[in-house]
Design an enzyme around this catalytic site. Structure first.
Site, mmCIF file in Angstrom:
data_model
loop_
_atom_site.group_PDB
_atom_site.id
_atom_site.type_symbol
_atom_site.label_atom_id
_atom_site.label_comp_id
_atom_site.label_asym_id
_atom_site.label_seq_id
_atom_site.Cartn_x
_atom_site.Cartn_y
_atom_site.Cartn_z
ATOM 1 N N LEU A 110 4.870 4.529 -9.505
ATOM 2 C CA LEU A 110 4.340 3.594 -8.514
ATOM 3 C C LEU A 110 3.112 2.967 -9.139
ATOM 4 O O LEU A 110 2.281 3.681 -9.723
ATOM 5 C CB LEU A 110 3.944 4.314 -7.221
ATOM 6 C CG LEU A 110 5.059 4.744 -6.262
ATOM 7 C CD1 LEU A 110 4.470 5.586 -5.118
ATOM 8 C CD2 LEU A 110 5.789 3.535 -5.682
ATOM 9 N N ASP A 111 2.972 1.650 -9.049
ATOM 10 C CA ASP A 111 1.796 1.041 -9.670
ATOM 11 C C ASP A 111 0.542 1.380 -8.878
ATOM 12 O O ASP A 111 0.598 1.933 -7.773
ATOM 13 C CB ASP A 111 1.978 -0.465 -9.859
ATOM 14 C CG ASP A 111 2.131 -1.239 -8.554
ATOM 15 O OD1 ASP A 111 1.452 -0.893 -7.578
ATOM 16 O OD2 ASP A 111 2.923 -2.201 -8.525
ATOM 17 N N LYS A 112 -0.600 1.054 -9.455
ATOM 18 C CA LYS A 112 -1.888 1.447 -8.874
ATOM 19 C C LYS A 112 -2.040 0.996 -7.426
ATOM 20 O O LYS A 112 -2.545 1.733 -6.573
ATOM 21 C CB LYS A 112 -3.024 0.877 -9.723
ATOM 22 C CG LYS A 112 -4.414 1.217 -9.203
ATOM 23 C CD LYS A 112 -5.486 0.468 -9.982
ATOM 24 C CE LYS A 112 -6.853 0.695 -9.354
ATOM 25 N NZ LYS A 112 -7.900 -0.158 -9.992
ATOM 26 N N ALA A 113 -1.584 -0.199 -7.114
ATOM 27 C CA ALA A 113 -1.780 -0.756 -5.776
ATOM 28 C C ALA A 113 -0.745 -0.274 -4.767
ATOM 29 O O ALA A 113 -0.878 -0.545 -3.579
ATOM 30 C CB ALA A 113 -1.757 -2.276 -5.847
ATOM 31 N N SER A 114 0.275 0.441 -5.219
ATOM 32 C CA SER A 114 1.340 0.889 -4.324
ATOM 33 C C SER A 114 1.081 2.294 -3.814
ATOM 34 O O SER A 114 0.329 3.069 -4.417
ATOM 35 C CB SER A 114 2.691 0.823 -5.040
ATOM 36 O OG SER A 114 2.984 -0.501 -5.434
#
Length: 232
Positions: free
Chosen positions: A97-101
């Site tokens: 999951l990317d940082k913002a997710s």
């Protein structure tokens, strides 16, 4: 072999070997590619014999803003920072999951099980709740299913439905059966919508449920088996 035994990641194993911390039958080996059998030969790390680690499978509710990485060159908080006090063995993330997710992230030292979940050929569905700026109509949802070209890749959703809408933004439920880098964000951006929040709420039959943000739990035997794509 060290990774398959649940000791560490492949990259960590390579670092240990090159640093001279790993021996085979009493002799230090510096080549990570040295042929080695799990069944034959005594492998030790820092002089301690290596044994099969018990498999651990956990679900973690990843908060927004932390990185899914063992270390971050910018000093940002990582998943491992959040789990540092849990007393768990080494666990690798099962997908990203990317940082913002936010939302459901699996971690395990069972590399066979993890590889089956992340293998694109299995088409295991992942379900996301996505808040967007703007109000997508039926045509936009249809376009998400048809797909768009972005940077030479076809990005599309398996299913996309409107959950609720306000005056200026809306929540969608988006299901993927493949996972490209920043898949949903790129798909919606190509259709003219910025993603405000992105929460993964399920992986296959496993739902995030009531697991609080920043908390983790062990998967039950039934849950592990339900996600085992190697089963006949």
């Amino acid at each position: 072999m060290l990774s398959k035994l649940g000791m560490c990641s492949r990259s960590q194993a390579e670092q240990w070997i090159r640093a001279g911390r790993v021996s085979l039958d009493g002799r230090v080996v510096h080549d990570p590619q040295h042929p080695t059998s799990i069944e034959g030969g005594q492998v030790a790390v820092d002089g301690k014999p290596v044994h099969q680690a018990g498999h651990v499978h956990i679900a973690f509710n990843k908060p927004r803003g932390i990185v899914v990485s063992a270390a971050d060159e910018h000093g940002r908080a990582t998943v491992y920072t959040a789990l540092a006090a849990a007393g768990l063995p080494w666990l690798g993330p099962v997908g990203r999951l990317d940082k913002a997710s936010e939302g459901l992230l699996l971690l395990s030292n069972d590399t066979r099980w993890a590889a089956g979940i992340t293998d694109p050929a299995t088409h295991l569905e992942k379900t996301y709740h996505v808040q967007v700026a703007g109000l997508p109509d039926a045509a936009v949802l249809e376009a998400m299913l048809a797909g768009v070209e972005d940077a030479g890749e076809l990005l599309r959703a398996r299913r996309a439905t409107l959950l609720r809408a306000g005056a200026k933004n809306a929540w969608l439920e988006v299901v993927l059966d493949e996972g490209r880098n920043r898949h949903i964000r790129r798909l919606l951006a190509a259709l003219g919508f910025d993603v405000l929040r992105l929460v993964r709420v399920a992986i296959g039959p496993l739902a995030l449920g009531e697991l609080a943000k920043g908390q983790w739990r062990r998967l039950s035997t039934d849950e592990v088996e339900a996600l085992d794509t190697h089963k006949a």
